[in-house]
Scaffold this active site. Structure first.
Site, PDB file in Angstrom:
ATOM      1  N   ILE A  60     -31.273 -31.568 -24.935  1.00  0.00           N
ATOM      2  CA  ILE A  60     -29.899 -31.696 -25.441  1.00  0.00           C
ATOM      3  C   ILE A  60     -29.069 -32.685 -24.629  1.00  0.00           C
ATOM      4  CG2 ILE A  60     -29.884 -29.388 -26.451  1.00  0.00           C
ATOM      5  CD1 ILE A  60     -28.103 -28.502 -24.054  1.00  0.00           C
ATOM      6  N   ALA A  83     -30.137 -23.707 -22.237  1.00  0.00           N
ATOM      7  CA  ALA A  83     -29.519 -23.584 -20.912  1.00  0.00           C
ATOM      8  C   ALA A  83     -30.587 -23.351 -19.861  1.00  0.00           C
ATOM      9  CB  ALA A  83     -28.525 -22.420 -20.885  1.00  0.00           C
ATOM     10  N   THR A 125     -22.525 -15.868 -21.186  1.00  0.00           N
ATOM     11  CA  THR A 125     -23.051 -14.728 -20.440  1.00  0.00           C
ATOM     12  C   THR A 125     -21.925 -13.932 -19.799  1.00  0.00           C
ATOM     13  OG1 THR A 125     -24.332 -14.152 -18.448  1.00  0.00           O
ATOM     14  CG2 THR A 125     -23.369 -16.336 -18.495  1.00  0.00           C
ATOM     15  N   ASP A 126     -22.178 -12.655 -19.573  1.00  0.00           N
ATOM     16  CA  ASP A 126     -21.197 -11.825 -18.867  1.00  0.00           C
ATOM     17  C   ASP A 126     -21.026 -12.257 -17.418  1.00  0.00           C
ATOM     18  OD1 ASP A 126     -23.704 -10.972 -18.003  1.00  0.00           O
ATOM     19  OD2 ASP A 126     -23.233  -8.831 -18.109  1.00  0.00           O
ATOM     20  N   GLU A 127     -21.975 -13.029 -16.893  1.00  0.00           N
ATOM     21  CA  GLU A 127     -21.922 -13.419 -15.485  1.00  0.00           C
ATOM     22  C   GLU A 127     -20.760 -14.352 -15.166  1.00  0.00           C
ATOM     23  OE1 GLU A 127     -25.619 -14.269 -13.451  1.00  0.00           O
ATOM     24  OE2 GLU A 127     -26.747 -13.453 -15.142  1.00  0.00           O
ATOM     25  N   TYR A 152     -25.472 -21.018 -11.391  1.00  0.00           N
ATOM     26  CA  TYR A 152     -25.779 -20.775 -12.801  1.00  0.00           C
ATOM     27  C   TYR A 152     -24.543 -20.290 -13.558  1.00  0.00           C
ATOM     28  CZ  TYR A 152     -26.859 -17.882 -16.831  1.00  0.00           C
ATOM     29  OH  TYR A 152     -26.818 -17.304 -18.075  1.00  0.00           O
ATOM     30  N   LYS A 156     -22.143 -22.078 -16.556  1.00  0.00           N
ATOM     31  CA  LYS A 156     -21.854 -21.477 -17.868  1.00  0.00           C
ATOM     32  C   LYS A 156     -20.353 -21.307 -18.074  1.00  0.00           C
ATOM     33  CE  LYS A 156     -24.395 -20.224 -20.551  1.00  0.00           C
ATOM     34  NZ  LYS A 156     -24.982 -20.957 -21.712  1.00  0.00           N
ATOM     35  N   ASN A 181     -27.045  -8.196 -20.037  1.00  0.00           N
ATOM     36  CA  ASN A 181     -28.471  -8.487 -19.839  1.00  0.00           C
ATOM     37  C   ASN A 181     -29.309  -8.079 -21.050  1.00  0.00           C
ATOM     38  OD1 ASN A 181     -27.387  -8.707 -17.128  1.00  0.00           O
ATOM     39  ND2 ASN A 181     -29.511  -8.636 -16.418  1.00  0.00           N
ATOM     40  N   ILE A 193     -37.545  -6.792 -16.433  1.00  0.00           N
ATOM     41  CA  ILE A 193     -38.273  -5.800 -17.224  1.00  0.00           C
ATOM     42  C   ILE A 193     -39.698  -6.250 -17.562  1.00  0.00           C
ATOM     43  CG2 ILE A 193     -38.315  -4.694 -19.513  1.00  0.00           C
ATOM     44  CD1 ILE A 193     -35.319  -4.131 -19.142  1.00  0.00           C
ATOM     45  N   ARG A 216     -26.695  -3.271 -13.934  1.00  0.00           N
ATOM     46  CA  ARG A 216     -26.645  -4.206 -15.065  1.00  0.00           C
ATOM     47  C   ARG A 216     -26.451  -3.412 -16.355  1.00  0.00           C
ATOM     48  NH1 ARG A 216     -25.814  -6.681 -11.257  1.00  0.00           N
ATOM     49  NH2 ARG A 216     -26.945  -8.471 -10.395  1.00  0.00           N
ATOM     50  N   ASP A 274     -32.310  -9.415   0.006  1.00  0.00           N
ATOM     51  CA  ASP A 274     -31.410  -9.541  -1.145  1.00  0.00           C
ATOM     52  C   ASP A 274     -31.146 -11.000  -1.477  1.00  0.00           C
ATOM     53  OD1 ASP A 274     -29.932  -8.587  -3.210  1.00  0.00           O
ATOM     54  OD2 ASP A 274     -28.356  -7.689  -1.989  1.00  0.00           O
ATOM     55  N   GLY A 277     -25.536 -14.100  -2.564  1.00  0.00           N
ATOM     56  CA  GLY A 277     -24.429 -13.914  -3.499  1.00  0.00           C
ATOM     57  C   GLY A 277     -24.736 -12.964  -4.635  1.00  0.00           C
ATOM     58  N   HIS A 278     -25.633 -12.017  -4.413  1.00  0.00           N
ATOM     59  CA  HIS A 278     -26.109 -11.134  -5.478  1.00  0.00           C
ATOM     60  C   HIS A 278     -24.961 -10.302  -6.066  1.00  0.00           C
ATOM     61  CE1 HIS A 278     -29.647  -8.281  -6.745  1.00  0.00           C
ATOM     62  NE2 HIS A 278     -29.061  -8.879  -7.765  1.00  0.00           N
TER      63      HIS A 278
END
Length: 318
Positions: A60, A83, A125-127, A152, A156, A181, A193, A216, A274, A277-278
């Protein structure tokens, strides 16, 4: 109606195409995907023979390719799934996320303006809202400020702002959807998953970031694509719609649930450093789409995860 679906060979895009091709026999669909991931080619196997479907391999961000495609196909609508989405990869190499997720979106919208496309829908995204504390009872609605935590989600969020600017500045008819998610058929084995299912079936260790307590909100992919369908046909131009699974679970709960359903040993779990920035907790309020467009979920988490496991058992063993 002629619809371009970018990134349509990916997880959610391929599920969307399967659903739409089955429901709208009188529509024509074109899929564009760069097929960076080999798994994506398999995702289109069941629909390549459909008479109202075409596939083009391309990027794209390639302005010449996109211009020629729009000139030839005369689209009425564009749905942009394309994306870069892997958070870990965005931390290592943010530039490619800016190129695909922001510049690519601009290339598509410029083509929409040039060729008079009637509708542009952005898959977000909800993020983009950032996260909540683990003990928070809040949920983000569509008016919540954007506060992305990693390259990421920042890319977005930037794309969303660009889309809304094209609505105000150029009058392009746009809508945006932000979902929680997703899980279900065709998802990459790199995602949580499918990774847990695959590793459990093969008696491999299952890595867990940090404590595994991050929360999530999970939505079965079928419910997500039905929401997009409603937005395309009945959504208000210039608006954003949240799409919630209404199923908030700790990551460790999801992992143990899958292991239980597969009769696998929890000793496969091991905890690892971890992620930078999780995000702690995601929670969306989707009353807007539920009230305005009468959207309803068909799946709760128990039903969805059982069907997902069944699909992966069948497909991983073929």
């Amino acid at each position: 109606m002629s619809i371009l679906v970018t990134g349509g060979a990916g997880f959610i895009g391929s599920n969307f195409l399967e659903y739409m091709l089955e429901k709208y026999k009188n529509y024509s669909f074109v899929c564009v995907d760069n097929l960076v991931y080999k798994q994506n080619e398999k995702n289109l196997a069941d629909i390549l023979s459909c008479t109202n479907f075409k596939f083009f391999k391309g990027d794209i961000t390639d302005e010449i390719f996109i211009d020629q495609l729009f000139e030839k196909e005369k689209f009425d609508c564009v749905v942009n799934f394309a994306a870069e989405i892997a958070v870990d990869y965005s931390i290592e190499n943010p530039n490619i996320f800016l190129k695909t997720n922001v510049l690519g979106t601009a290339v598509l919208m410029n083509a929409c303006l040039k060729y008079g496309v009637k509708r542009f829908h952005q898959i977000s995204t909800d993020e983009v809202y950032g996260d909540l504390s683990l003990d928070s009872k809040k949920s983000f609605n569509e008016n919540a400020p954007l506060k992305p935590s990693n390259p990421y989600s920042a890319s977005k969020a930037a794309a969303d702002m660009l889309v809304l600017s094209y609505y105000r500045t150029y009058g392009l008819s746009v809508t945006i959807s932000r979902s929680t998610n997703n899980y279900g058929p065709h998802q990459s084995e790199r995602a949580l998953i499918p990774l847990v299912i695959n590793n459990a079936l093969n008696n491999k260790k299952i890595p867990v970031f940090g404590t595994g307590k991050n929360v999530r909100d999970w939505i079965y992919v079928y419910d997500h694509v039905t929401a997009i369908d409603l937005i395309l046909h009945n959504g208000t131009i210039g608006e954003v719609y949240n799409i919630s699974g209404n199923s908030k679970q700790e990551n460790i709960y999801v992992i143990k649930k899958i292991l239980h359903l597969l009769n696998a040993d929890e000793k496969l779990i091991f905890y690892t450093t971890d992620r930078l920035g999780h995000d702690l907790k995601y929670s969306l309020n989707s009353k807007k789409i539920e009230n305005e467009l009468k959207w309803k979920r068909c799946y709760d988490f128990n039903k969805g995860i059982e069907e997902t496991i069944d699909w992966y058992i069948k497909n991983l063993r073929e």
